[in-house]
Write a protein that holds these residues in place. Structure first.
Motif, short mmCIF file in Angstrom:
data_model
loop_
_atom_site.label_atom_id
_atom_site.label_comp_id
_atom_site.label_asym_id
_atom_site.label_seq_id
_atom_site.Cartn_x
_atom_site.Cartn_y
_atom_site.Cartn_z
N PRO A 1 -1.64 14.38 -5.94
CA PRO A 1 -0.50 13.66 -5.35
C PRO A 1 0.11 12.67 -6.33
N ARG A 2 1.27 12.13 -5.98
CA ARG A 2 2.00 11.24 -6.87
C ARG A 2 2.82 10.25 -6.05
N ASP B 1 0.85 -1.19 0.00
CA ASP B 1 0.00 0.00 0.00
C ASP B 1 0.88 1.24 0.00
N VAL B 2 1.02 1.81 -1.17
CA VAL B 2 1.96 2.92 -1.36
C VAL B 2 1.37 4.07 -2.17
N LEU B 3 0.23 3.85 -2.81
CA LEU B 3 -0.35 4.88 -3.67
C LEU B 3 -1.12 5.91 -2.84
N PRO B 4 -1.31 7.10 -3.39
CA PRO B 4 -2.11 8.11 -2.69
C PRO B 4 -3.51 7.58 -2.38
N ALA B 5 -4.08 8.05 -1.29
CA ALA B 5 -5.42 7.61 -0.88
C ALA B 5 -6.42 7.79 -2.01
N GLY B 6 -7.25 6.78 -2.20
CA GLY B 6 -8.28 6.84 -3.22
C GLY B 6 -7.84 6.37 -4.59
N SER B 7 -6.56 6.02 -4.75
CA SER B 7 -6.06 5.57 -6.07
C SER B 7 -6.53 4.17 -6.39
N ALA B 8 -6.72 3.91 -7.68
CA ALA B 8 -7.01 2.56 -8.13
C ALA B 8 -5.74 1.72 -8.09
N ASP B 9 -5.88 0.41 -7.92
CA ASP B 9 -4.73 -0.49 -7.90
C ASP B 9 -3.95 -0.41 -9.21
N ILE B 10 -2.64 -0.65 -9.10
CA ILE B 10 -1.78 -0.74 -10.28
C ILE B 10 -1.06 -2.07 -10.23
N ARG B 11 -1.26 -2.90 -11.25
CA ARG B 11 -0.57 -4.20 -11.34
C ARG B 11 0.72 -3.99 -12.12
N VAL B 12 1.84 -4.22 -11.44
CA VAL B 12 3.16 -4.02 -12.04
C VAL B 12 3.80 -5.37 -12.30
N LEU B 13 4.14 -5.63 -13.55
CA LEU B 13 4.86 -6.84 -13.92
C LEU B 13 6.35 -6.52 -13.95
#
Length: 310
Positions: A209-210, A42-54
């Motif tokens: 945010p980023r 859990d590292v993304l700004p609050a409210g962000s959609a999940d990001i699947r990183v390959l």
């Protein structure tokens, strides 16, 4: 005396058979047991959609390695939002043919990449015992590979070059500042360029945010420390092959850099000063064609899901 001699001979015979069996298993079986490792942070700004990183690393691709190429192609089923490639893609002068066969399917998927030493220089035989004396040294004479063609191919996929650079991109509606360095193992990294590159990015794009992500091939401690200092919240690296040869219950025997053995592969936390970052070190998918062997360390890719902070 005769009984002792026979017992010694028997013991040596058992050891020889066990060693031969382990060598055969590592060469013909485990080296091809491609594995997908998954983790969530859990590292993304609050409210962000999940990001699947390959996360792909250390393919060391030769054109005849059709099974590896097919397995990597099959990862497209995961529908990643982002691909991070941490280098050592080439393992032969014609390795780009195999890389294209494996990665064409990801054309259009956002990605970033850095180079490893084997993206510049062809493989050569090395005495494996030298790894016990510290990180591998540059061989005297090696074949120069077509690095420009590899980079041009990655660029054609839409991936961004992070070799001593920084870029901003938007992935699944989240703004990500990426920065990376060229291969630290060959001293191609230019860490001194990173602060200015990041400042320039943020002056041109003040949205927020980023999240900030650092990418390198070889996870030397000075690189990881610098990345944390410059605000990386997640760091991706490869190079270690997870040790390549591990001892069950003990782990990696060597790391081929100065990272602690316990962090030679997988997800961990890297702390420096009063700050920390998630560190994902890939055990990689390949080996040198001159050392086609893995033991207790399966080849792997990683699907790392980034989620919003609670």
């Amino acid at each position: 005396m005769a009984a002792t001699t026979r017992a010694t001979a028997t013991a040596l015979g058992v050891l020889a058979v066990a060693g031969a069996s382990a060598f055969a298993y590592g060469t013909f079986v485990e080296r091809k047991l491609y594995t997908l490792r998954t983790a969530t942070i859990d590292v993304l700004p609050a409210g962000s959609a999940d990001i699947r990183v390959l996360h792909l690393s250390d393919l060391h691709m030769a054109p005849w390695q059709k099974d590896k190429q097919a397995w990597v192609r099959g990862l497209a089923r995961l529908d990643p939002h982002l691909i991070v490639d941490t280098g050592d893609n080439l393992g032969h002068r014609d390795g780009l043919d195999g890389i294209k066969a494996a990665l064409d399917v990801f054309n259009g998927v956002p990605g970033v990449y850095v180079n490893g030493s084997n993206d510049y220089f062809g493989p050569s035989f090395k005495n494996p015992l030298r790894y016990f004396m510290g990180p591998s040294k540059s061989p005297g004479r090696t074949e120069r590979l077509d690095t420009a063609a590899l980079e041009a191919y990655f660029d054609s996929l839409g991936w961004k070059n992070l070799n001593n650079r920084a870029v901003t991109t938007v992935v699944n509606d989240t703004i990500i500042d990426f920065f990376g360095v060229d291969d630290p193992h060959r001293h191609f990294d230019r860490l001194e360029r990173i602060p200015g590159a990041l400042d320039e990015l943020r002056e041109e794009d003040e949205r927020g945010p980023r999240v900030t992500i650092g990418v390198a091939h070889a996870p030397y401690q000075y690189v990881l420390n610098s990345f944390v200092t410059h605000g990386a919240e997640v760091i991706f690296a490869g190079h270690t092959h997870g040790g390549q040869v591990c001892v069950p219950g003990y782990g990696a025997v060597v790391t081929n850099c100065d990272i602690p053995r316990k962090q030679v592969k997988g997800l961990s936390l890297w702390r420096h000063g009063f700050h920390s970052a998630y560190l994902n070190v890939s055990a990689g998918l390949g080996t040198s064609i001159y050392a086609p062997f893995r033991f207790a360390c399966r080849p792997e890719a990683t699907l790392l899901t980034l989620t919003a902070k609670s």
